[in-house]
Scaffold this motif. Structure first.
Motif, PDB file in Angstrom:
ATOM      1  N   ILE A  81      25.970 -24.962  -0.847  1.00 41.29           N
ATOM      2  CA  ILE A  81      25.205 -23.708  -0.850  1.00 41.29           C
ATOM      3  C   ILE A  81      25.703 -22.854   0.303  1.00 41.29           C
ATOM      4  CG2 ILE A  81      22.921 -22.696  -0.441  1.00 41.29           C
ATOM      5  CD1 ILE A  81      21.730 -25.085  -1.904  1.00 41.29           C
ATOM      6  N   PHE A  82      26.036 -21.603   0.014  1.00 41.78           N
ATOM      7  CA  PHE A  82      26.531 -20.703   1.055  1.00 41.78           C
ATOM      8  C   PHE A  82      25.443 -19.801   1.605  1.00 41.78           C
ATOM      9  CE2 PHE A  82      30.380 -21.493  -1.472  1.00 41.78           C
ATOM     10  CZ  PHE A  82      31.110 -22.116  -0.485  1.00 41.78           C
ATOM     11  N   ASP A  83      24.540 -19.407   0.764  1.00 41.00           N
ATOM     12  CA  ASP A  83      23.518 -18.470   1.197  1.00 41.00           C
ATOM     13  C   ASP A  83      22.241 -18.719   0.424  1.00 41.00           C
ATOM     14  OD1 ASP A  83      23.413 -16.570   3.188  1.00 41.00           O
ATOM     15  OD2 ASP A  83      24.934 -15.289   2.259  1.00 41.00           O
ATOM     16  N   ARG A  84      21.129 -18.586   1.137  1.00 35.14           N
ATOM     17  CA  ARG A  84      19.821 -18.636   0.481  1.00 35.14           C
ATOM     18  C   ARG A  84      19.188 -17.288   0.786  1.00 35.14           C
ATOM     19  NH1 ARG A  84      21.046 -23.279   3.178  1.00 35.14           N
ATOM     20  NH2 ARG A  84      20.560 -25.255   2.195  1.00 35.14           N
ATOM     21  N   LEU A  85      19.130 -16.432  -0.198  1.00 36.29           N
ATOM     22  CA  LEU A  85      18.675 -15.062   0.048  1.00 36.29           C
ATOM     23  C   LEU A  85      17.274 -14.902  -0.539  1.00 36.29           C
ATOM     24  CD1 LEU A  85      22.074 -13.450  -1.028  1.00 36.29           C
ATOM     25  CD2 LEU A  85      21.281 -13.786   1.306  1.00 36.29           C
ATOM     26  N   PRO A  86      16.237 -14.926   0.310  1.00 36.67           N
ATOM     27  CA  PRO A  86      14.865 -14.840  -0.187  1.00 36.67           C
ATOM     28  C   PRO A  86      14.625 -13.522  -0.916  1.00 36.67           C
ATOM     29  CG  PRO A  86      14.907 -15.521   2.102  1.00 36.67           C
ATOM     30  CD  PRO A  86      16.292 -15.074   1.763  1.00 36.67           C
ATOM     31  N   GLN A  87      13.937 -13.614  -2.045  1.00 29.40           N
ATOM     32  CA  GLN A  87      13.625 -12.408  -2.823  1.00 29.40           C
ATOM     33  C   GLN A  87      12.186 -11.961  -2.560  1.00 29.40           C
ATOM     34  OE1 GLN A  87      14.641 -14.327  -6.520  1.00 29.40           O
ATOM     35  NE2 GLN A  87      16.500 -13.097  -6.717  1.00 29.40           N
ATOM     36  N   GLU A  88      11.268 -12.913  -2.697  1.00 31.20           N
ATOM     37  CA  GLU A  88       9.863 -12.608  -2.381  1.00 31.20           C
ATOM     38  C   GLU A  88       9.104 -13.914  -2.258  1.00 31.20           C
ATOM     39  OE1 GLU A  88       7.161 -11.541  -5.857  1.00 31.20           O
ATOM     40  OE2 GLU A  88       9.084 -10.746  -6.554  1.00 31.20           O
ATOM     41  N   PHE A  89       7.874 -13.804  -1.746  1.00 28.52           N
ATOM     42  CA  PHE A  89       7.011 -14.983  -1.634  1.00 28.52           C
ATOM     43  C   PHE A  89       5.747 -14.746  -2.442  1.00 28.52           C
ATOM     44  CE2 PHE A  89       9.795 -15.041   1.988  1.00 28.52           C
ATOM     45  CZ  PHE A  89      10.156 -16.384   2.080  1.00 28.52           C
ATOM     46  N   ILE A  90       5.177 -15.842  -2.908  1.00 28.48           N
ATOM     47  CA  ILE A  90       3.933 -15.767  -3.675  1.00 28.48           C
ATOM     48  C   ILE A  90       2.920 -16.665  -2.958  1.00 28.48           C
ATOM     49  CG2 ILE A  90       2.864 -16.170  -5.929  1.00 28.48           C
ATOM     50  CD1 ILE A  90       5.756 -15.940  -7.121  1.00 28.48           C
ATOM     51  N   ILE A  91       1.798 -16.089  -2.554  1.00 28.48           N
ATOM     52  CA  ILE A  91       0.769 -16.880  -1.863  1.00 28.48           C
ATOM     53  C   ILE A  91      -0.448 -16.986  -2.780  1.00 28.48           C
ATOM     54  CG2 ILE A  91      -0.718 -17.065   0.173  1.00 28.48           C
ATOM     55  CD1 ILE A  91       1.282 -15.273   1.670  1.00 28.48           C
ATOM     56  N   ASP A  92      -0.746 -18.191  -3.182  1.00 29.73           N
ATOM     57  CA  ASP A  92      -1.892 -18.441  -4.080  1.00 29.73           C
ATOM     58  C   ASP A  92      -1.899 -17.461  -5.256  1.00 29.73           C
ATOM     59  OD1 ASP A  92      -2.610 -20.479  -2.410  1.00 29.73           O
ATOM     60  OD2 ASP A  92      -4.077 -19.307  -1.298  1.00 29.73           O
ATOM     61  N   GLY A  93      -0.742 -17.282  -5.860  1.00 31.53           N
ATOM     62  CA  GLY A  93      -0.648 -16.447  -7.065  1.00 31.53           C
ATOM     63  C   GLY A  93      -0.420 -14.969  -6.780  1.00 31.53           C
ATOM     64  N   GLN A  94      -0.542 -14.562  -5.528  1.00 35.54           N
ATOM     65  CA  GLN A  94      -0.338 -13.142  -5.176  1.00 35.54           C
ATOM     66  C   GLN A  94       1.161 -12.930  -4.914  1.00 35.54           C
ATOM     67  OE1 GLN A  94      -2.654 -10.335  -4.548  1.00 35.54           O
ATOM     68  NE2 GLN A  94      -0.588  -9.420  -4.611  1.00 35.54           N
ATOM     69  N   ASP A  95       1.832 -12.159  -5.791  1.00 38.47           N
ATOM     70  CA  ASP A  95       3.285 -12.039  -5.642  1.00 38.47           C
ATOM     71  C   ASP A  95       3.699 -10.799  -4.852  1.00 38.47           C
ATOM     72  OD1 ASP A  95       2.839 -10.023  -7.395  1.00 38.47           O
ATOM     73  OD2 ASP A  95       3.989 -10.870  -9.063  1.00 38.47           O
ATOM     74  N   GLY A  96       5.002 -10.647  -4.698  1.00 38.42           N
ATOM     75  CA  GLY A  96       5.565  -9.450  -4.055  1.00 38.42           C
ATOM     76  C   GLY A  96       5.465  -9.451  -2.541  1.00 38.42           C
ATOM     77  N   ILE A  97       5.184 -10.601  -1.941  1.00 38.72           N
ATOM     78  CA  ILE A  97       5.009 -10.634  -0.471  1.00 38.72           C
ATOM     79  C   ILE A  97       6.364 -10.835   0.212  1.00 38.72           C
ATOM     80  CG2 ILE A  97       3.970 -11.966   1.426  1.00 38.72           C
ATOM     81  CD1 ILE A  97       1.627 -12.424  -0.638  1.00 38.72           C
ATOM     82  N   THR A  98       6.653  -9.985   1.189  1.00 43.22           N
ATOM     83  CA  THR A  98       7.943 -10.110   1.876  1.00 43.22           C
ATOM     84  C   THR A  98       7.782 -10.722   3.270  1.00 43.22           C
ATOM     85  OG1 THR A  98       7.715  -7.843   2.663  1.00 43.22           O
ATOM     86  CG2 THR A  98       9.053  -8.179   0.690  1.00 43.22           C
ATOM     87  N   GLU A  99       6.584 -10.630   3.849  1.00 43.30           N
ATOM     88  CA  GLU A  99       6.393 -11.172   5.197  1.00 43.30           C
ATOM     89  C   GLU A  99       5.191 -12.108   5.213  1.00 43.30           C
ATOM     90  OE1 GLU A  99       6.404  -8.086   8.130  1.00 43.30           O
ATOM     91  OE2 GLU A  99       8.139  -7.116   7.223  1.00 43.30           O
ATOM     92  N   PRO A 100       5.396 -13.350   4.794  1.00 46.34           N
ATOM     93  CA  PRO A 100       4.256 -14.257   4.642  1.00 46.34           C
ATOM     94  C   PRO A 100       3.739 -14.858   5.955  1.00 46.34           C
ATOM     95  CG  PRO A 100       6.280 -15.349   3.972  1.00 46.34           C
ATOM     96  CD  PRO A 100       6.654 -13.952   4.324  1.00 46.34           C
ATOM     97  N   VAL A 101       4.604 -14.871   6.997  1.00 42.10           N
ATOM     98  CA  VAL A 101       4.205 -15.567   8.236  1.00 42.10           C
ATOM     99  C   VAL A 101       2.962 -14.896   8.831  1.00 42.10           C
ATOM    100  CG1 VAL A 101       4.907 -16.144  10.599  1.00 42.10           C
ATOM    101  CG2 VAL A 101       6.532 -16.357   8.724  1.00 42.10           C
ATOM    102  N   GLY A 102       1.947 -15.734   9.106  1.00 35.63           N
ATOM    103  CA  GLY A 102       0.695 -15.213   9.680  1.00 35.63           C
ATOM    104  C   GLY A 102      -0.363 -14.956   8.631  1.00 35.63           C
TER     105      GLY A 102
END
Ligand SMILES: Nc1ncnc2c1ncn2[C@@H]1O[C@H](COP(=O)(O)OP(=O)(O)OP(=O)(O)O)[C@@H](O)[C@H]1O
Ligand SMILES: [Mg+2]
Length: 409
Positions: free
Chosen positions: A126-147
């Motif tokens: 694997i050369f790169d892992r490029l995050p697209q988005e995060f989903i927290i408890d079904g809520q999608d489109g999150i780009t900054e999940p920390v906190g």
């Protein structure tokens, strides 16, 4: 190059090696302070065939860039090329571990790791892992999940993989030239860094880098990479067509292509249509006349064919690209390429000049699409150093995770 941030981008292509040295400015932009390029030897389709020949080409380009900047480079961000790369969209889920269910850096890292746990062919990495988005408890489109709070964190990640040997051999050749490799970045990603705005990436856009023997495409949307493809063709195909069609040498064909080539017949005006150019056929001492229209008749079908492959792949992804297509690389410099691509993709198309708000200094000299990859590599190096603290030079996966943490903090 200690103290202030200096960044080196090294684009090792099949036909040319380009080196850009940049300096961080008080704003977000990078001041280009040194550039150098050289004829590339020892590569085929982006893969090293002679490490010493590559090292020699790198040294030449690097020396020029060092001389023009008055700086000495110790390390560089280098392009990753080759026809066997692939990008896959993957997802991984983890339970949020911490007390109070507050998402931490570690949770994000684990979710990305979990998404990247894919089966690879033997000898691949694997050369790169490029995050697209995060989903927290079904809520999608999150780009900054920390906190944020939640119990279940899902990461959607674009995972870029390919054969390890190609990467290792290029890295060895660069070291042989006296440079450490900070990180390697896929060519179209570097081109995108230099030419796309945040809006382009957000609303959807395809970057197509047409090199000498490799064309690569990355499609962006919702601020992230959605698709990667690599094709085993580029500008050299036009040269070969001209050589065969006109019975001239490869060198002569290349010269004809650069000086008189056009891939869109409708751009020739009446005068150009009637104009003949002199060419030197193989094995003949006398020159021969060639109409520019005939040259165009040779080049245009090839341009349409190559671009159709790329456009079909883009269409198959189902991605929306209202931001259109951005063409970079030497192959995109042929007259008419943008116009033909616009027709083939049926989308607004532009030549990938450097995004002016990202670059200063010598930028005017190197603002053309052929320099996009080298400039994007240097810009990436600068941004990584800024994020991880000036001069710390952390690289590889550790450096990458630092960047990701920054991005998603
Ligand atoms: N003005 C121009 N008109 C037509 N073709 C051009 C022009 N400038 C460069 N090219 C072509 O672009 C190709 C080189 O592009 P580029 O320098 O991006 O490739 P590379 O990075 O060396 O190769 P690769 O990425 O495939 O390993 C060559 O085929 C060259 O002939
Ligand atoms: Mg290239």
């Amino acid at each position: 190059m200690k103290g202030e941030i200096h960044a080196v981008g090294l684009d090792i292509g099949t036909s040319r090696v380009r080196c850009v040295i940049g300096e961080a400015t008080s704003g977000n932009a990078m001041k280009i302070v040194g550039v150098g390029d050289s004829e590339s030897k020892g590569l085929r389709r982006g893969i090293v065939t002679s490490a010493e020949a590559v090292a020699e080409s790198v040294r030449k380009a690097l020396n020029d860039a060092e001389r023009s900047s008055g700086l000495e480079a110790g390390s560089a961000v280098v392009n990753l090329s080759g026809e066997h790369f692939r990008g896959d969209n993957k997802s991984g889920v983890v339970a949020v571990a911490g007390a109070g269910r507050e998402i931490s850096d570690e949770d994000v890292d684990r979710a990305i790791e979990s998404a990247s746990a894919i089966q690879l062919p033997s000898g691949w990495e694997i050369f790169d892992r490029l995050p697209q988005e995060f989903i927290i408890d079904g809520q999608d489109g999150i780009t900054e999940p920390v906190g944020m709070s939640g119990t279940r964190l899902e990461a959607l990640v674009h995972v870029v993989s390919g054969p390890s040997a190609g990467r290792q051999n290029l890295e060895k050749a660069v070291r042989r030239a006296g440079l450490e490799v900070e990180r390697m970045i896929l060519e179209p990603l570097a081109a995108a860094e230099a030419t796309l705005t945040d809006d382009d990436k957000e609303y959807g856009c395809a970057v197509v880098n047409i090199g000498s023997e490799i064309t690569s495409m990355m499609i962006f949307g919702r601020g992230a990479v959605q698709h990667t493809s690599v094709f085993p063709f580029g500008g050299l195909h036009f040269t070969k067509d001209i050589a065969v069609g006109l019975r001239v040498s490869i060198q002569e064909a290349n010269k004809i292509k650069h000086l008189h080539g056009c891939v869109a017949g409708f751009l020739l005006d009446d005068e150009e249509r009637k104009e003949t150019i002199e060419i030197q056929p193989v094995g003949r001492s006398e020159l021969r006349g060639l109409s520019r229209e005939i040259l165009c008749d040779i080049m245009q079908p090839r341009a349409i064919e190559l671009l159709q492959h790329v456009a079909q792949e883009a269409a198959a992804t189902g991605a929306q690209i209202p931001g259109g297509v951005v063409l970079t690389g030497g192959g995109s410099m042929a007259r008419g390429m943008v116009e033909i691509a616009e027709q083939v993709f049926d989308a607004p198309t532009r030549a990938g000049f450097l995004e002016p708000s990202y670059f200063g200094g010598l930028a005017a000299e190197v603002r053309t699409p052929v320099w996009a990859v080298a400039c994007g590599l240097a810009l990436s190096s600068m941004r990584m150093q800024q994020k991880s603290g000036a001069g710390s030079g952390r690289s590889g996966v550790v450096g990458w995770f630092e960047n990701i943490r920054e991005k998603f903090r």
